[in-house]
Design an enzyme around this catalytic site. Structure first.
Site, mmCIF file in Angstrom:
data_model
loop_
_atom_site.group_PDB
_atom_site.id
_atom_site.type_symbol
_atom_site.label_atom_id
_atom_site.label_comp_id
_atom_site.label_asym_id
_atom_site.label_seq_id
_atom_site.Cartn_x
_atom_site.Cartn_y
_atom_site.Cartn_z
ATOM 1 N N LYS A 6 1.279 0.791 -4.104
ATOM 2 C CA LYS A 6 0.789 -0.095 -3.327
ATOM 3 C C LYS A 6 -0.678 -0.641 -3.679
ATOM 4 O O LYS A 6 -1.261 0.326 -4.357
ATOM 5 C CB LYS A 6 0.657 0.407 -1.714
ATOM 6 N N ASP B 144 2.803 -9.059 -0.343
ATOM 7 C CA ASP B 144 2.634 -8.277 1.062
ATOM 8 C C ASP B 144 1.874 -9.251 1.745
ATOM 9 O O ASP B 144 1.759 -10.442 1.580
ATOM 10 C CB ASP B 144 1.964 -6.728 0.823
#
Ligand code: NDP
Length: 451
Positions: free
Chosen positions: A124, A164
């Site tokens: 991430k 995201d």
């Protein structure tokens, strides 16, 4: 002398990372039974190793905005676990991005990616940058400067980021264009790309659609359907929009959406024309929900006060709830409101949207509950399908990708249920997701040795 548990040693090693602790604790609560039954997992310190990123990259992003002012942001990539495949997970651009948030997201991603059954490791990343109220040029310049450093650390066989919060197809385009120029290579190094430049059908819709497919399978278990069910949805971005779209398709009645300015409530439910108008406001005009509400007399706009005595999205009476905005958006008071109002099912579109206390209340109740790491895995799964198509140089139709997405969501659903049942945990989808994901990664880590 009190012996350290894996959880206490992880907390000690990562002081002040409260959101990360919350995510780790939630998984540990379930996998400790597995650790007790499989001494090898303890001997190889699998849980502790899963909570320690393989690599963390943190870098400066200097850039000059449209007014000629120099700005300094901080970029990150957390390369969490590559036992199952190359690092894979989104990039978030939001002012509150820090290592605590990214480590929680990367940790969750480990289990989610394992559940998809695809060869995907976990990662991430992102930056403490907001695209809000920025010109197109500013967003492009930021993305270019961010990628000028990130490109050293990623690659189609190394680490494949996606979007995201704050990173939609527009940002993916600027990031991809910069990578291509710097590397002189057109490759599938990012997913969520446009259809004409290497993207997959249904990637945009995949997270929201996958969430609703998962819930269809949950409802099958109790002989119910979406038909006529009143649904609360929070968020108004990618996940919320396509969850609303699929709920309408299946005969459900989405009542709400929310953003940082407040929430909208449509007592008779969203119709396709409402969704279309909201998507235009959010995706094209980059505006707020009150601008959407102003277009229709039947759409009520409220400022959200989640957790207060009144006027929260979670106060509204409904059958099902889908938190699709962000982490810890739904607290204990909200959960209590939902219990009082007869909500029967909560399925997470966002990652960890319930606070630890809200989660406890829900798990102790009769509400059917499904965690984001299982229900929102359709996004990364379709990113995995995009990677396969990029490698083949051949693209599947919308029907083919849709079929595969449904199939993957069915497998995830069944696997969660079977794992929960195997450990006598009934229909605890959270325990099932944690245990099933953990075992896949743990066994692969043991097979690959202590590296
Ligand atoms: P977007 O940026 O597209 O949308 C997020 C939405 O949530 C926006 O409408 C935003 O409002 C709203 N929001 C954010 N924070 C708050 C808050 N504190 N209170 C109220 N509203 C808020 O993000 P996504 O839809 O992509 O992601 C949503 C969630 O789903 C995140 O948890 C993400 O990690 C998760 N997820 C996303 C996937 C994907 O494929 N996109 C895949 C798997 C998980 P505003 O518009 O005002 O900023």
């Amino acid at each position: 002398m009190k012996r350290d548990t894996p959880l206490s040693s992880i907390k000690q090693a990562n002081p002040n990372q409260k959101i990360f602790h919350q995510a780790v604790e939630e998984v540990y609560d379930h996998v400790k039974t597995v650790l007790d039954q499989q001494p090898e997992y303890r001997r190889y310190k699998i849980f502790e190793r899963m909570a320690e990123p393989e690599r963390i990259i943190s870098f400066r992003v200097n850039w000059m905005n449209e007014s000629g002012e120099v700005e300094i942001n901080r970029g990150y990539r957390v390369q969490m676990n590559s036992a199952l495949g190359p690092f894979k997970g989104g990039l978030r651009f939001h002012p509150q991005v820090n290592l605590d948030v990214l480590k929680f997201l990367a940790f969750e991603q480990t289990f989610k990616n394992a559940l998809t059954g695809l060869p995907l490791g976990a990662g991430k990343g992102g930056a403490n940058f907001s695209t809000k109220n920025r010109s197109e040029n500013d967003v492009m310049h930021f993305c270019q400067n961010f990628m000028s450093e990130l490109q050293r650390h990623i690659g189609r066989r190394v680490d494949i980021p996606a979007g995201d919060i704050g990173v939609s197809r527009r940002e993916i385009g600027y990031l991809f264009g910069t990578y291509k120029k710097l590397k002189n290579e057109f490759s599938g190094v990012l997913t969520g790309k446009g259809i004409n430049w290497g993207g997959s059908m249904i990637r945009q819709e995949a997270t929201g659609f996958g969430l609703i497919f998962f819930v269809e399978y949950m409802l099958d278990q109790i002989n119910e359907t979406f038909d006529g069910k009143r649904c609360l949805v929070s968020g108004a971005g990618n996940v919320a929009q396509h969850a609303i779209e699929k709920i309408i398709d299946l005969g459900g009645i989405p009542l709400t959406a929310s953003d940082t300015s407040g929430y909208v409530y449509i007592p008779e439910g969203f119709k396709p024309e409402h969704l279309e108008a909201m998507m235009k406001v959010k995706n094209e005009d980059r505006g707020s929900l009150n601008e959407f509400a102003e277009q229709f007399p039947e759409v009520e706009f409220h400022t959200d006060k989640s957790g207060s005595e009144s006027n929260s999205i979670w106060d509204i009476e409904a059958d099902f709830a889908f938190p699709c905005a962000t982490q810890n958006e739904l607290n204990e008071k909200d959960a209590q409101n939902m219990l009082n109002n007869g909500i029967r099912l909560i399925a997470e579109g966002a990652n960890m949207p319930l606070t630890a206390n809200a989660l406890k209340l829900v798990l102790d109740s009769d509400i059917l509950y499904a965690p984001g790491k299982a229900t929102n895995a359709g996004g990364v799964a379709t990113s995995g399908l995009e990677m396969s198509q990029n490698q083949m140089g051949y693209y599947w139709t919308r029907e083919e990708v849709g079929y595969q997405l449904q199939h993957i969501m069915k497998n995830i659903h069944d696997e969660c249920l079977q794992s929960a049942q195997k450990y006598d945990l009934g229909k605890n989808y959270l325990a099932g997701a944690n245990i099933a994901g953990f075992i896949k990664v743990a066994d692969s880590m043991i097979a690959e040795g202590v590296v």
